[in-house]
Design a protein around this motif. Structure first.
Motif, mmCIF file in Angstrom:
data_model
loop_
_atom_site.group_PDB
_atom_site.id
_atom_site.type_symbol
_atom_site.label_atom_id
_atom_site.label_comp_id
_atom_site.label_asym_id
_atom_site.label_seq_id
_atom_site.Cartn_x
_atom_site.Cartn_y
_atom_site.Cartn_z
ATOM 1 N N ASN A 15 0.827 -1.204 0.000
ATOM 2 C CA ASN A 15 0.000 0.000 0.000
ATOM 3 C C ASN A 15 0.862 1.255 0.000
ATOM 4 O O ASN A 15 0.674 2.159 -0.826
ATOM 5 N N GLU A 16 1.831 1.306 0.895
ATOM 6 C CA GLU A 16 2.667 2.504 1.031
ATOM 7 C C GLU A 16 3.509 2.742 -0.226
ATOM 8 O O GLU A 16 3.590 3.871 -0.742
ATOM 9 N N LEU A 17 4.133 1.688 -0.720
ATOM 10 C CA LEU A 17 5.024 1.858 -1.866
ATOM 11 C C LEU A 17 4.247 2.110 -3.156
ATOM 12 O O LEU A 17 4.712 2.858 -4.028
ATOM 13 N N TYR A 61 -3.817 -4.797 -3.878
ATOM 14 C CA TYR A 61 -3.825 -3.390 -3.481
ATOM 15 C C TYR A 61 -4.637 -2.576 -4.481
ATOM 16 O O TYR A 61 -4.564 -2.803 -5.698
ATOM 17 N N GLY A 62 -5.382 -1.590 -3.999
ATOM 18 C CA GLY A 62 -5.947 -0.535 -4.837
ATOM 19 C C GLY A 62 -7.132 -0.947 -5.678
ATOM 20 O O GLY A 62 -7.937 -1.811 -5.301
ATOM 21 N N VAL A 63 -7.223 -0.305 -6.854
ATOM 22 C CA VAL A 63 -8.360 -0.523 -7.754
ATOM 23 C C VAL A 63 -7.849 -0.988 -9.117
ATOM 24 O O VAL A 63 -6.744 -0.650 -9.540
ATOM 25 N N LEU A 64 -8.687 -1.760 -9.800
ATOM 26 C CA LEU A 64 -8.329 -2.259 -11.122
ATOM 27 C C LEU A 64 -8.501 -1.202 -12.191
ATOM 28 O O LEU A 64 -7.840 -1.242 -13.233
ATOM 29 N N ASN A 65 -9.387 -0.253 -11.939
ATOM 30 C CA ASN A 65 -9.749 0.740 -12.946
ATOM 31 C C ASN A 65 -10.204 1.991 -12.210
ATOM 32 O O ASN A 65 -11.225 1.963 -11.509
ATOM 33 N N GLU A 116 1.359 3.702 -3.392
ATOM 34 C CA GLU A 116 0.931 5.100 -3.349
ATOM 35 C C GLU A 116 2.076 6.024 -3.724
ATOM 36 O O GLU A 116 1.900 6.984 -4.479
ATOM 37 N N ALA A 117 3.263 5.731 -3.226
ATOM 38 C CA ALA A 117 4.418 6.574 -3.534
ATOM 39 C C ALA A 117 4.769 6.513 -5.013
ATOM 40 O O ALA A 117 5.204 7.517 -5.605
ATOM 41 N N ALA A 118 4.577 5.356 -5.640
ATOM 42 C CA ALA A 118 4.898 5.190 -7.056
ATOM 43 C C ALA A 118 3.748 5.596 -7.977
ATOM 44 O O ALA A 118 3.896 5.566 -9.194
ATOM 45 N N GLU A 119 2.608 5.970 -7.395
ATOM 46 C CA GLU A 119 1.420 6.368 -8.154
ATOM 47 C C GLU A 119 0.933 5.231 -9.057
ATOM 48 O O GLU A 119 0.659 5.411 -10.248
ATOM 49 N N VAL A 120 0.835 4.055 -8.461
ATOM 50 C CA VAL A 120 0.281 2.876 -9.131
ATOM 51 C C VAL A 120 -1.114 2.636 -8.568
ATOM 52 O O VAL A 120 -1.267 2.414 -7.372
ATOM 53 N N PRO A 121 -2.169 2.653 -9.409
ATOM 54 C CA PRO A 121 -3.543 2.517 -8.883
ATOM 55 C C PRO A 121 -3.862 1.143 -8.316
ATOM 56 O O PRO A 121 -4.608 1.030 -7.341
ATOM 57 N N GLY A 122 -3.332 0.071 -8.947
ATOM 58 C CA GLY A 122 -3.677 -1.268 -8.508
ATOM 59 C C GLY A 122 -2.551 -2.250 -8.758
ATOM 60 O O GLY A 122 -1.815 -2.132 -9.741
ATOM 61 N N ALA A 123 -2.399 -3.213 -7.854
ATOM 62 C CA ALA A 123 -1.322 -4.191 -7.995
ATOM 63 C C ALA A 123 -1.645 -5.420 -7.172
ATOM 64 O O ALA A 123 -2.456 -5.376 -6.229
ATOM 65 N N LEU A 171 7.524 0.924 -8.501
ATOM 66 C CA LEU A 171 7.039 0.132 -7.368
ATOM 67 C C LEU A 171 7.861 -1.137 -7.197
ATOM 68 O O LEU A 171 8.193 -1.522 -6.074
ATOM 69 N N PHE A 172 8.213 -1.785 -8.295
ATOM 70 C CA PHE A 172 8.850 -3.097 -8.204
ATOM 71 C C PHE A 172 10.208 -3.041 -7.517
ATOM 72 O O PHE A 172 10.501 -3.881 -6.649
ATOM 73 N N GLU A 173 11.056 -2.093 -7.872
ATOM 74 C CA GLU A 173 12.422 -2.118 -7.357
ATOM 75 C C GLU A 173 12.484 -2.027 -5.831
ATOM 76 O O GLU A 173 13.135 -2.855 -5.191
ATOM 77 N N PRO A 174 11.825 -1.052 -5.189
ATOM 78 C CA PRO A 174 11.915 -1.027 -3.719
ATOM 79 C C PRO A 174 11.178 -2.190 -3.057
ATOM 80 O O PRO A 174 11.637 -2.718 -2.046
ATOM 81 N N LEU A 175 10.047 -2.604 -3.650
ATOM 82 C CA LEU A 175 9.291 -3.706 -3.056
ATOM 83 C C LEU A 175 10.067 -5.017 -3.171
ATOM 84 O O LEU A 175 10.144 -5.792 -2.205
ATOM 85 N N ALA A 176 10.642 -5.277 -4.353
ATOM 86 C CA ALA A 176 11.418 -6.504 -4.530
ATOM 87 C C ALA A 176 12.606 -6.537 -3.582
ATOM 88 O O ALA A 176 12.959 -7.603 -3.049
ATOM 89 N N SER A 177 13.237 -5.391 -3.366
ATOM 90 C CA SER A 177 14.360 -5.355 -2.430
ATOM 91 C C SER A 177 13.928 -5.773 -1.031
ATOM 92 O O SER A 177 14.627 -6.544 -0.348
#
Length: 425
Positions: A9-11, A35-39, A13-20, A309-315
């Motif tokens: 959720n936190e990451l 997380y979030g919404v599909l559309n 929002e920071a990356a401005e990704v609506p859904g994941a 989003l992927f790089e910090p989350l994957a780390s």
């Protein structure tokens, strides 16, 4: 153990990704976190069973079917493609292995829509006679979607059915995957994500790539199904050769050092991982597999901001389960630049102009040809900043301040970016 829902959720929002959706399999335990919404236009909530386009991760599924056919002695990876497809306008030197490893030389970003009929792949391959070779087969690497469509056609001819039908018979049904589809009329029966443009978050107006591109990037799947497919490659020795290095890859993003048979091989902290990324129309997907840690991680997103989003989350995930982190991206260095690479570079579907603006170099990327039908923007500009080695040939760009830096390299004759060779014209 971290609260992956809170971190996602936190990451996001920071990356401005609506859904994941984050999927983790570790030593027999599976965690799927939405997380979030599909559309954003409808507000439909993302759930664990939601479907996202996985883009070029599809190539690993297509390659798996080719390896199955080879095990059945119905093809040889080193035989000429024209032996299997006599009617195809393919250079007779190109082999199946060249297609699998992106070393065929075919100018690969051909996105021609050849219709929705079951003959769309056959019709696509017939058009490749009009596509130039970027280099002699087997002499270089350049990412090639078209080559994977040809592989899809090989599967069709040998199996006597469409690529979609072979996918179901060879992988989906044996693995019990019920949330993996290829066609929009199938996706609409599930909770399916819609892409969102990186620059302003607007929902895209075109949902899917043409059906003709199926074998290169048309699978839409849930995180759970992607994990199950990846787990097969982690545990089934019949596919182990797919992750043996075939082609070295210098200066790859995210520790990408070698290419196997479709699988990308990564070096994270001295440990080999394998996986693949995918990008369609503002949907991005990521898959990494760590055999030593018995760890599979996938991230499916409905945004062009997925890499941020992927790089910090994957780390964080890999640090928790495996004690390693995503390699740091290259960084710009403050050195003067000259105009030796100013000019135009062009290949199928894209034109790249390097121009001088005051004291800086700018790369202007133009979508051309069939790609205009689904491009997020007709033209995108990037600041070209030098990076190590500071020799005037190596640069980095990024789509926005929250995106990781991406390397590109110039030679006197071409630009190498996004894994593709683009000749200077």
């Amino acid at each position: 153990m971290p609260d992956w829902s809170a971190r996602l959720n936190e990451l996001a929002e920071a990356a401005e990704v609506p859904g994941a959706v984050l999927g983790i399999w570790h030593d027999g335990e599976t965690t799927v976190t939405p997380y979030g919404v599909l559309n954003t236009a409808t507000g439909v909530e993302t759930t664990a069973d939601s479907l996202f386009q996985i883009g070029s991760v599809t190539k690993t599924w297509t390659a798996t079917m080719i390896v199955q056919l080879a095990a059945e002695d119905r093809l040889d990876l080193d035989e000429a493609v024209v032996k299997l497809l006599p009617e195809a306008p393919i250079d007779p030197r190109i082999t199946v292995r060249h297609l699998l490893t992106h070393t065929s030389g075919i100018d690969g970003d051909v996105f021609t829509d050849t219709g929705r009929g079951d003959d769309c792949v056959e019709r696509y391959v017939a058009l490749l006679g009009d596509v130039d070779l970027l280099f002699e087969p087997g002499t270089a690497y350049s990412y090639c979607n078209a080559g994977y469509v040809v592989l899809g056609r090989i599967i069709e001819v040998l199996d006597g059915r469409t690529w979609d039908e072979s996918l179901k018979a060879r992988l989906l049904e044996p693995l019990g995957l019920t949330q993996t589809v290829t066609l929009p009329e199938e996706a609409i029966l599930h909770r399916a994500a819609r892409g969102h443009v990186a620059s302003d978050g607007a929902p895209v107006k075109t949902w899917q790539l043409p059906r003709s591109i199926g074998a290169a990037g048309l699978i839409t799947a849930s995180a759970g199904d992607v994990l199950q497919f990846a787990l097969m490659h982690l545990t089934d020795d019949r596919y182990a050769a797919m992750r043996e290095p075939q082609v070295p890859f210098a200066g790859g993003v995210g520790g990408f050092t070698n290419l196997g048979l479709a699988w990308r091989i990564y070096d994270w902290g001295g440990r080999p991982l394998f996986g693949h990324d995918g990008s369609t129309i503002s949907q991005t997907a990521f898959l990494r597999i760590d055999p030593a840690a018995r760890l599979v991680v996938c991230l499916l997103t409905n945004s062009g901001n997925g890499p941020a989003l992927f790089e910090p989350l994957a780390s964080e995930v890999f640090t928790e389960y495996a004690g390693i982190a995503h390699p740091a991206p290259p960084q710009p260095v403050d050195v003067p630049t000259d105009d030796r690479h100013v000019g135009r570079y062009e290949r199928t579907s894209v034109r790249l102009d390097v121009v001088r603006r005051d004291d800086r170099l700018v790369l202007v990327e133009h979508a051309t040809g069939d790609r205009l039908a689904f491009a997020e923007e007709a033209a995108t500009e990037y600041d070209l900043l030098p990076t190590e080695p500071a020799d005037g040939d190596h640069f980095v760009v990024r789509a926005s301040p929250n995106h990781p830096w991406v390397p590109l390299t110039f030679t006197p004759t071409h630009l190498f970016s996004s894994g593709r060779v683009t000749p200077k014209v």
